[in-house]
Design a protein around this motif. Structure first.
Motif: not given
Length: 312
Positions: A106-121
Motif C-alpha cells: 500500500r503506497l500513496v500515489a506520489n510516494w516517490q516525491d520524498s526528497i525533502t532534505h537534499k543532504e539526507a537524501a
C-alpha cells in the motif's frame, strides 16, 4: 495523503484517472494505472462473498480495458496491463480461498516525491550506491514483473507479512498490543507518507548480526500493517571494527536521525544477506561509539527507495 474508500469501483470517475495528454512512455499513465490498482486492492479487502468478488472484478476489468484503449502504450505499460488482467482472473477464482497470495504493498500515489532534505537524501544515495537522474520515471518498480517475487525481511519472514504474524518470531518482546501506536517514516528516499514504524523493546541480539546487544526493534510497515523493513538498535555495540566507510551524517534511516555535532561521526557498511540489503550505521564522538543501527531492506523496498533517490 491519498485515501481510497470507495465501496466499489463503480464509484470511480474514469475522467479523473485518464488525462487527455497521456501518451506512450508518459510517466503520468504509469501513475494513474498504479492509482487504479490501489483502489481495486482497497476494495478487495472488504469482499467476503463470491458474488461481491465477481462484481468487483468485472467492474475492474472494464476500467482496465477503457484505460488501456485510451492512449498508445509503451512496451513497459503494455506488459503491466497484461499482467494485471491476468491477476484479476486469478483473484476472481482464488482470493476467497487464500487472500494472502494476493497481498500487494500500500503506497500513496506520489510516494516517490520524498526528497525533502537534499543532504539526507545524498547520505542514502551514498550507502545504496545510487546516482541522481539514474531512473526512468515511467518504470515504477511496483509495476515491474518481479516486484513481488519471493523476498524476505528476515529468514522465515516474507515481505508483506502481517505485523502480528511477524511478531510471533520474537519470544521476548515488551509492548506488543492489538492496538498499536505507529509513527510516519519521514526519511528522504523512503516512500513518502506511506511507511510507518512501530517500536518494541526486548532482546533482539540473535536477529541483528554480530554487532552487539540489541534491545530495541523498529518494525516498518505500510498503511495496512504489512511489514516492509525492520531495524535493530544497540546502545551496547561491539564487533564493529571492520566498519570503516564514513562521510555521511544520518545514523538512523527509520527515525531520520542525524549526528548532532561537528565532533560526532557516522560510519556505515552495506551488504546483502540472502538477497536482503543490510545497512549497519555507527554513530560516535570523541568519547567513543554510542549507537549502532542495523536496517534490513527486502529487495522490493530497496527498489522503491532507489527509484525515489534516482529521480533527481
Amino acid at each position: 495523503m491519498h485515501r481510497f474508500h470507495f465501496p466499489c469501483l463503480a464509484a470511480i470517475c474514469l475522467s479523473a484517472v485518464l488525462p487527455s495528454s497521456l501518451h506512450a512512455g508518459d510517466p503520468v499513465l504509469a501513475s494513474r494505472f498504479f492509482e487504479i490498482t490501489q483502489t481495486f486492492d482497497n476494495a478487495l479487502r472488504s469482499k467476503k462473498s463470491q458474488a461481491e468478488l465477481d462484481l468487483l472484478c468485472r467492474q475492474y476489468r472494464e476500467r482496465l480495458g477503457k484505460m488501456e484503449s485510451a492512449a498508445p502504450l509503451s512496451p513497459f505499460m503494455t506488459a503491466a496491463f497484461t499482467r494485471e488482467v491476468r491477476r484479476v482472473d486469478e483473484v476472481n477464482a482464488e482470493y476467497l480461498k487464500d487472500a494472502s497470495r494476493f497481498a500487494r504493498i500500500r503506497l500513496v500515489a506520489n510516494w516517490q516525491d520524498s526528497i525533502t532534505h537534499k543532504e539526507a537524501a545524498q547520505d542514502f544515495r551514498t550507502v545504496l550506491g545510487v546516482s541522481p537522474g539514474s531512473v526512468d520515471p515511467e518504470k515504477r518498480p511496483e509495476l515491474e514483473a518481479d516486484f513481488y517475487k519471493t523476498s524476505h525481511i528476515l529468514p522465515g519472514q516474507p515481505f508483506l507479512v502481517p505485523l502480528e504474524k511477524f511478531m510471533t518470531s520474537f519470544s521476548s518482546v515488551d509492548g506488543f498490543k492489538n492496538v498499536k501506536a505507529r509513527i510516519l517514516v519521514g526519511m528522504p528516499g523512503m516512500p513518502a507518507k506511506s511507511f510507518y514504524y512501530h517500536s518494541f523493546d526486548g532482546d533482539f541480539s540473535s536477529h541483528a548480526g554480530p554487532f552487539g546487544v540489541f534491545k530495541r526493534m523498529y518494525v516498518v510497515t505500510d498503511e495496512w500493517d504489512q511489514v516492509v523493513a525492520v531495524q535493530f538498535t544497540s546502545e551496547s555495540p561491539k564487533g564493529v571494527e571492520q566498519i570503516k566507510a564514513g562521510g555521511i551524517g544520518i545514523f538512523n534511516f527509520v527515525q531520520f536521525r542525524r549526528k548532532g555535532s561537528s565532533t560526532a561521526w557516522v560510519r556505515f557498511k552495506t551488504d546483502l544477506q540472502s538477497g536482503t540489503t543490510r545497512i549497519a550505521t555507527l554513530m560516535g564522538d570523541g568519547s567513543g561509539l554510542k549507537e549502532v543501527n542495523v536496517l534490513y531492506l527486502p529487495a522490493p523496498v530497496r527498489s522503491l527507495i532507489e527509484h525515489a533517490l534516482g529521480g533527481g
